[in-house]
Motif scaffolding. Structure first.
Motif, PDB file in Angstrom:
ATOM      1  N   CYS A  39       0.805  -1.222   0.000  1.00  0.00           N
ATOM      2  CA  CYS A  39       0.000   0.000   0.000  1.00  0.00           C
ATOM      3  C   CYS A  39       0.839   1.273   0.000  1.00  0.00           C
ATOM      4  N   GLN A  61      -7.336  -6.745   6.995  1.00  0.00           N
ATOM      5  CA  GLN A  61      -7.314  -5.536   7.831  1.00  0.00           C
ATOM      6  C   GLN A  61      -6.398  -4.477   7.236  1.00  0.00           C
ATOM      7  N   LYS A  64      -7.991  -3.206   3.839  1.00  0.00           N
ATOM      8  CA  LYS A  64      -9.244  -2.481   4.062  1.00  0.00           C
ATOM      9  C   LYS A  64      -8.967  -1.074   4.580  1.00  0.00           C
ATOM     10  N   HIS A  65      -7.960  -0.930   5.440  1.00  0.00           N
ATOM     11  CA  HIS A  65      -7.625   0.386   5.999  1.00  0.00           C
ATOM     12  C   HIS A  65      -7.308   1.366   4.883  1.00  0.00           C
ATOM     13  N   TYR A  66      -6.437   0.957   3.952  1.00  0.00           N
ATOM     14  CA  TYR A  66      -6.052   1.869   2.876  1.00  0.00           C
ATOM     15  C   TYR A  66      -7.150   1.998   1.820  1.00  0.00           C
ATOM     16  N   ASP A  68     -10.293   1.978   2.360  1.00  0.00           N
ATOM     17  CA  ASP A  68     -11.287   2.897   2.923  1.00  0.00           C
ATOM     18  C   ASP A  68     -10.855   4.348   2.742  1.00  0.00           C
TER      19      ASP A  68
END
Length: 285
Positions: A39, A61, A64-66, A68
């Motif tokens: 990422c 996890q 998904k963080h990046y 989002d």
């Protein structure tokens, strides 16, 4: 052994970044892996005993963080477009000719370049992407500028500050900052005006001060942090779709990056969006 494409983390860095294995070599009895940030813009070597496979839930996890964050920024851009329907759209409307700024993106990493190009196109940005190794960028930037004549130039790839380095302004303490600085200087020979050619330069931990001194409008990395590969893309969108008569406040641009003011910095910059009459693209001979 790990396989190319495996997702891993480094034990020595508390598993803080998700990596993809992109190569390996044997060094005596040891295996050294080439790993690339999934990422963020980082490439590194790591020994086999320093790497740990990532469980599926942990991988989800990380990504998904990046994802989002990226979706939030894209949504923000779409809202801005909808609230400014008079000019913030690509192409033409009725008899009005609309021309956002054109982008030339030089990147030392083909995988990150492809990811950037997909988002440029999703945001309807007129872009040419060219893979050029960092050390070759100063040699080819003038020829590419003359060929494509962009309004916005991105110069990026991989970089890093040497471990234990004290002098943050010494370019010899960086992996590729010197090449980025040289490329910016060459580009300023082509177009000295910061209003006529906007330049976004640097990568992870790059020497921000020297890049700005060389003539960049925006650069990384003020706090020598890792930056997301899409940070330059979101800066380009703001410049490309802001009217030519308007000056963009730097803080407004940096708010739409993933790395924020720690990862990117810059100057108030003139927009590159133009409108005109008549719309020649719809006229018939």
């Amino acid at each position: 052994m790990f396989k190319i494409g495996d997702m891993v983390v480094r034990k020595s860095y508390n598993s803080d970044i998700l990596f993809t294995v992109c190569g390996y070599r044997r060094q005596g009895k040891n295996v050294i892996y080439r790993i690339k940030g999934a990422c963020v813009r980082i490439e590194a070597d790591a020994s086999e005993d320093d790497l740990m496979p990532v469980e599926k839930t942990r991988k989800e996890q990380f990504t998904k963080h990046y994802d989002d964050i990226v979706e939030r920024i894209k949504l923000q851009i779409k809202k801005e477009r909808n609230s400014n329907t008079g000019f913030r759209s690509f192409g033409s409307e009725g008899d009005i000719l609309k021309r956002p700024g054109r982008v030339l993106h030089l990147d030392g990493d083909i995988d990150y370049l492809k990811e950037c190009l997909s988002i440029y196109r999703e945001l309807n940005i007129d872009v040419v992407g060219v893979e050029v190794r960092e050390e070759k960028q100063p040699d080819v930037v003038l020829e590419l500028l003359n060929r494509y004549k962009p309004d916005i130039l991105v110069i990026t790839g991989h970089d890093a500050m040497k471990k234990g380095a004290v002098d943050r302004l010494d370019l010899s303490n960086y992996k590729n900052s010197a090449y980025f600085v040289q490329a910016v200087k060459k580009a300023r020979e082509y177009e000295p005006s910061l209003d006529d050619l906007a330049i976004i330069a640097g990568a992870c931990q790059s020497c921000y001060e020297e890049l700005m001194e060389a003539g960049a409008n925006y650069a990384s990395s003020p706090q020598r942090v890792l930056i997301h590969c899409l940070d330059p893309v979101f800066i380009c969108e703001k410049i490309a779709y802001t009217k030519i008569n308007d000056i963009i406040n730097a803080s407004d641009v940096l708010e739409r990056t993933i790395s924020g003011k720690e990862g990117m910095g810059g100057l108030n910059t003139r927009g590159k969006y133009r409108e005109g009459l008549p719309n020649y693209s719809k006229r018939v001979n």
